[in-house]
Design a protein around this motif. Sequence first.
Motif, PDB file in Angstrom:
ATOM      1  N   GLY A 150     -32.240  19.686  15.422  1.00 65.05           N
ATOM      2  CA  GLY A 150     -32.296  20.296  14.098  1.00 65.05           C
ATOM      3  C   GLY A 150     -33.128  19.475  13.137  1.00 65.05           C
ATOM      4  N   PRO A 151     -33.260  19.947  11.930  1.00 69.04           N
ATOM      5  CA  PRO A 151     -32.602  21.138  11.391  1.00 69.04           C
ATOM      6  C   PRO A 151     -33.206  22.425  11.963  1.00 69.04           C
ATOM      7  N   GLU A 152     -32.573  23.529  11.692  1.00 66.61           N
ATOM      8  CA  GLU A 152     -33.051  24.820  12.183  1.00 66.61           C
ATOM      9  C   GLU A 152     -32.876  25.860  11.086  1.00 66.61           C
ATOM     10  N   PRO A 153     -33.917  26.518  10.658  1.00 68.85           N
ATOM     11  CA  PRO A 153     -35.302  26.274  11.105  1.00 68.85           C
ATOM     12  C   PRO A 153     -35.859  24.982  10.516  1.00 68.85           C
ATOM     13  N   VAL A 154     -37.035  24.579  10.994  1.00 67.13           N
ATOM     14  CA  VAL A 154     -37.675  23.367  10.512  1.00 67.13           C
ATOM     15  C   VAL A 154     -39.137  23.673  10.225  1.00 67.13           C
ATOM     16  N   ARG A 155     -39.690  22.997   9.232  1.00 65.16           N
ATOM     17  CA  ARG A 155     -41.099  23.214   8.912  1.00 65.16           C
ATOM     18  C   ARG A 155     -42.002  22.452   9.902  1.00 65.16           C
ATOM     19  N   VAL A 197     -37.868  16.775  13.931  1.00 65.10           N
ATOM     20  CA  VAL A 197     -36.755  17.373  14.655  1.00 65.10           C
ATOM     21  C   VAL A 197     -35.913  16.222  15.205  1.00 65.10           C
ATOM     22  N   THR A 198     -34.652  16.232  14.878  1.00 61.75           N
ATOM     23  CA  THR A 198     -33.760  15.166  15.338  1.00 61.75           C
ATOM     24  C   THR A 198     -32.842  15.726  16.413  1.00 61.75           C
ATOM     25  N   THR A 199     -32.845  15.047  17.565  1.00 59.84           N
ATOM     26  CA  THR A 199     -31.969  15.459  18.669  1.00 59.84           C
ATOM     27  C   THR A 199     -30.842  14.441  18.784  1.00 59.84           C
ATOM     28  N   THR A 200     -29.634  14.961  18.891  1.00 63.65           N
ATOM     29  CA  THR A 200     -28.462  14.086  19.001  1.00 63.65           C
ATOM     30  C   THR A 200     -27.543  14.611  20.071  1.00 63.65           C
ATOM     31  N   GLY A 201     -26.656  13.755  20.544  1.00 67.02           N
ATOM     32  CA  GLY A 201     -25.690  14.154  21.549  1.00 67.02           C
ATOM     33  C   GLY A 201     -24.900  12.959  22.038  1.00 67.02           C
ATOM     34  N   THR A 202     -24.030  13.239  22.967  1.00 69.44           N
ATOM     35  CA  THR A 202     -23.196  12.168  23.505  1.00 69.44           C
ATOM     36  C   THR A 202     -23.160  12.287  25.020  1.00 69.44           C
ATOM     37  N   LEU A 203     -23.423  11.166  25.708  1.00 78.92           N
ATOM     38  CA  LEU A 203     -23.375  11.124  27.167  1.00 78.92           C
ATOM     39  C   LEU A 203     -21.992  10.612  27.577  1.00 78.92           C
ATOM     40  N   GLN A 204     -21.334  11.375  28.452  1.00 73.39           N
ATOM     41  CA  GLN A 204     -19.988  11.019  28.903  1.00 73.39           C
ATOM     42  C   GLN A 204     -19.905  11.062  30.421  1.00 73.39           C
ATOM     43  N   ARG A 205     -18.846  10.381  30.915  1.00 73.28           N
ATOM     44  CA  ARG A 205     -18.562  10.440  32.340  1.00 73.28           C
ATOM     45  C   ARG A 205     -17.098  10.800  32.523  1.00 73.28           C
ATOM     46  N   LEU A 206     -16.811  11.373  33.679  1.00 73.51           N
ATOM     47  CA  LEU A 206     -15.434  11.786  33.959  1.00 73.51           C
ATOM     48  C   LEU A 206     -14.660  10.584  34.512  1.00 73.51           C
ATOM     49  N   SER A 207     -13.591  10.248  33.829  1.00 73.92           N
ATOM     50  CA  SER A 207     -12.726   9.157  34.276  1.00 73.92           C
ATOM     51  C   SER A 207     -11.336   9.731  34.456  1.00 73.92           C
ATOM     52  N   HIS A 227     -23.433   7.695  22.298  1.00 66.12           N
ATOM     53  CA  HIS A 227     -24.192   8.492  21.338  1.00 66.12           C
ATOM     54  C   HIS A 227     -25.693   8.159  21.454  1.00 66.12           C
ATOM     55  N   PHE A 228     -26.517   9.165  21.258  1.00 67.41           N
ATOM     56  CA  PHE A 228     -27.966   8.931  21.240  1.00 67.41           C
ATOM     57  C   PHE A 228     -28.599   9.814  20.165  1.00 67.41           C
ATOM     58  N   THR A 229     -29.669   9.306  19.615  1.00 66.67           N
ATOM     59  CA  THR A 229     -30.445  10.027  18.599  1.00 66.67           C
ATOM     60  C   THR A 229     -31.936   9.778  18.876  1.00 66.67           C
ATOM     61  N   ALA A 230     -32.698  10.860  18.900  1.00 62.48           N
ATOM     62  CA  ALA A 230     -34.148  10.743  19.112  1.00 62.48           C
ATOM     63  C   ALA A 230     -34.847  11.713  18.179  1.00 62.48           C
ATOM     64  N   GLN A 258     -44.005  23.484  17.375  1.00 57.33           N
ATOM     65  CA  GLN A 258     -43.957  24.910  17.692  1.00 57.33           C
ATOM     66  C   GLN A 258     -42.543  25.296  18.100  1.00 57.33           C
ATOM     67  N   ASP A 259     -42.290  26.611  18.059  1.00 61.77           N
ATOM     68  CA  ASP A 259     -40.989  27.112  18.470  1.00 61.77           C
ATOM     69  C   ASP A 259     -40.721  26.720  19.913  1.00 61.77           C
ATOM     70  N   GLY A 260     -39.435  26.473  20.208  1.00 59.52           N
ATOM     71  CA  GLY A 260     -39.114  26.176  21.590  1.00 59.52           C
ATOM     72  C   GLY A 260     -37.686  25.696  21.760  1.00 59.52           C
ATOM     73  N   THR A 261     -37.376  25.389  23.002  1.00 60.95           N
ATOM     74  CA  THR A 261     -36.021  25.003  23.384  1.00 60.95           C
ATOM     75  C   THR A 261     -35.986  23.523  23.717  1.00 60.95           C
ATOM     76  N   TRP A 262     -34.943  22.867  23.212  1.00 58.60           N
ATOM     77  CA  TRP A 262     -34.759  21.420  23.425  1.00 58.60           C
ATOM     78  C   TRP A 262     -33.560  21.210  24.345  1.00 58.60           C
ATOM     79  N   VAL A 263     -33.623  20.146  25.165  1.00 59.87           N
ATOM     80  CA  VAL A 263     -32.522  19.841  26.062  1.00 59.87           C
ATOM     81  C   VAL A 263     -32.511  18.338  26.342  1.00 59.87           C
ATOM     82  N   GLY A 264     -31.294  17.802  26.505  1.00 60.40           N
ATOM     83  CA  GLY A 264     -31.141  16.415  26.899  1.00 60.40           C
ATOM     84  C   GLY A 264     -30.701  16.343  28.351  1.00 60.40           C
TER      85      GLY A 264
END
Length: 617
Positions: A524-529, A534-544, A581-584, A590-596
Amino acid sequence: MRTRSVVSAAVSAALGAALLAAPALAYAADVGTPGQDPAVTATASPTADSTPADPPTSAPSDTPSDTPMPSAPPIGEPSDTSTPSDPPSGDPTPAPSSSAPADGTGAPVFGDVGSDPSDTGFLTVAVSSDSAITEVSAELTELHGTDPATVAITGFTLVSGTPQDGIWRSPRMSQLPSYGSYDVTVSAQDSDGDSTSAADATTVDVEPKPVFADRSISPAVLDVEHTHVTLSGRISLFDPITGDTSPLAGKDLSVTAEYAYSAVTAADGSYSIDVAPRLNGENATSVPVSLSFWMANPDGTNTYVLVDSKTLPVVVSPSRIRLDHSSVQIKYGTKASSSGVVEYLYGGTWRPAKGVALEMGYYATATSGTGGRFTLTYPYVPSDDGTFTVETSLDSYLADPYLTASHAQFKVDVINRTNICFCSSWIDEYSNLHIQGSMNGSNGKVPPNRKLYLQQSADGKSGWKSLGWFTAKSDGTFNLDGHVSVPKGYWRLYSVGSSDYQPGYSNSVHFNRTATRITGFNAGPEPVRKGHTVTTTGTLQRLSGTKWVAFGKQRVYILFQAKGKKSWTQLGSVKADSHGHFTARFTAKQDGTWVGVYLASGSYVDAESYHDYVDVR
């Protein structure tokens, strides 16, 4: 002077008597003097030798004798006669002048003076007087050179008309020192003792002349079965000074038949030239063909000599292409090919055409072989159904000018490839297999049969066994969980396929390790100029056990798929902190889809985040 043989002297004497007898009779008839013997009158002159001076010792059948021959066309207008094609260098041989005075007081009067029309080795003089001409002579002086020579020519004989008004011909002028142009002074004396000289009476050219024989240009018509032109014949060179004819050997010849070609005459002066005219223009109706050479002159100039020429009509035959199949079915990834025969209509019959250039699209080309057969393969893989056209080459250089253009079409039915992405999965502590991904065809469409089978193998190479099936959504995506009895091994997805889609297999995944996941992924943000961040964030986890915990210090890759595109682009990577946590940050383009994406190692499972679409304005 050359020594005469007994035979040649006798022949020359007989020829001289024959030449004199006819004019004498004619003279007697014209004069009308009773009792006069014209033969005596004609031969009484001491200079009228019945044997022509310096006859040739031998002469081939195509070599002119001292007897005047029929006039031949000039250089540049070929003739197949063996007589040298030599026009008179001065004026043409005239009729007797009939201008001599009749009162017995006049001196000889000259008419036209020039080369014999049939042979420039002889000089002819028209002269008349009030009494019979008894002697004609000439002096020839070279027009060029530092020390011009003068040669006296005597022994003229009456060849037509009467002794009082007739045409006189010299013996062959074999004493001339060289070829070239000569100024002519003539003299004549009659039986009354009157004499006349005329300086600069004319100028004559005494030069070798080409003689052509057996000339031929074939075929009569150019068409698909007669594309070559053969020119043949023989060229000799006549020497007017010696009277000899010899082969013109080693002469460079030039052939023009739309393009220029060259050849050289053989030792006997013969030539046989085969050329294949390349017609200028697609609608040529005729081809002008000519054979010529340049002949050197004594003065250093050159004369253009046309040996032979002909205009050949061009006939264009209809052509057709017969394909072996009107339609073909191929799997995606296979190139489209077509085979068949190309034929032409000739004499009411369709015949195979060998050597015809064909093309299918811009990049596929072939040339028909034996029986007119050909095979064309398009170098690029078709992505969907379509129609292909096979046609005779449109290239003006490759196209056969003797055939009309033709084409044929065939349909290509592409069996599309089925693409299945096993994008995200894991097995929890309850042996539940999570399955997430998508399917589509190589044509970018979702196959109508969206049934997918889950298969398992112990080693991932063989022994694949179907565990069950499910149906993807209308957009081709799927996201579901299913219980597996054996949580260890390899899994993949399989689609049976259909008439328009090939069977498809996904990538395989191996589970005997800890599951991972990326949660809370957001772009995000969405929409963006455009141009903003564009800031991508998320959290990487493992099953314990049964809980998801932070999977810190691991690298997460950020991928982007532009709108309308099928491929993903890796934009960069970021390392999760100790809390996972990660932030990039990236620049919006251009329009499109983001994925981590987390690429697992050791005993962990790969993880793929939620796909987040961002509208760029």
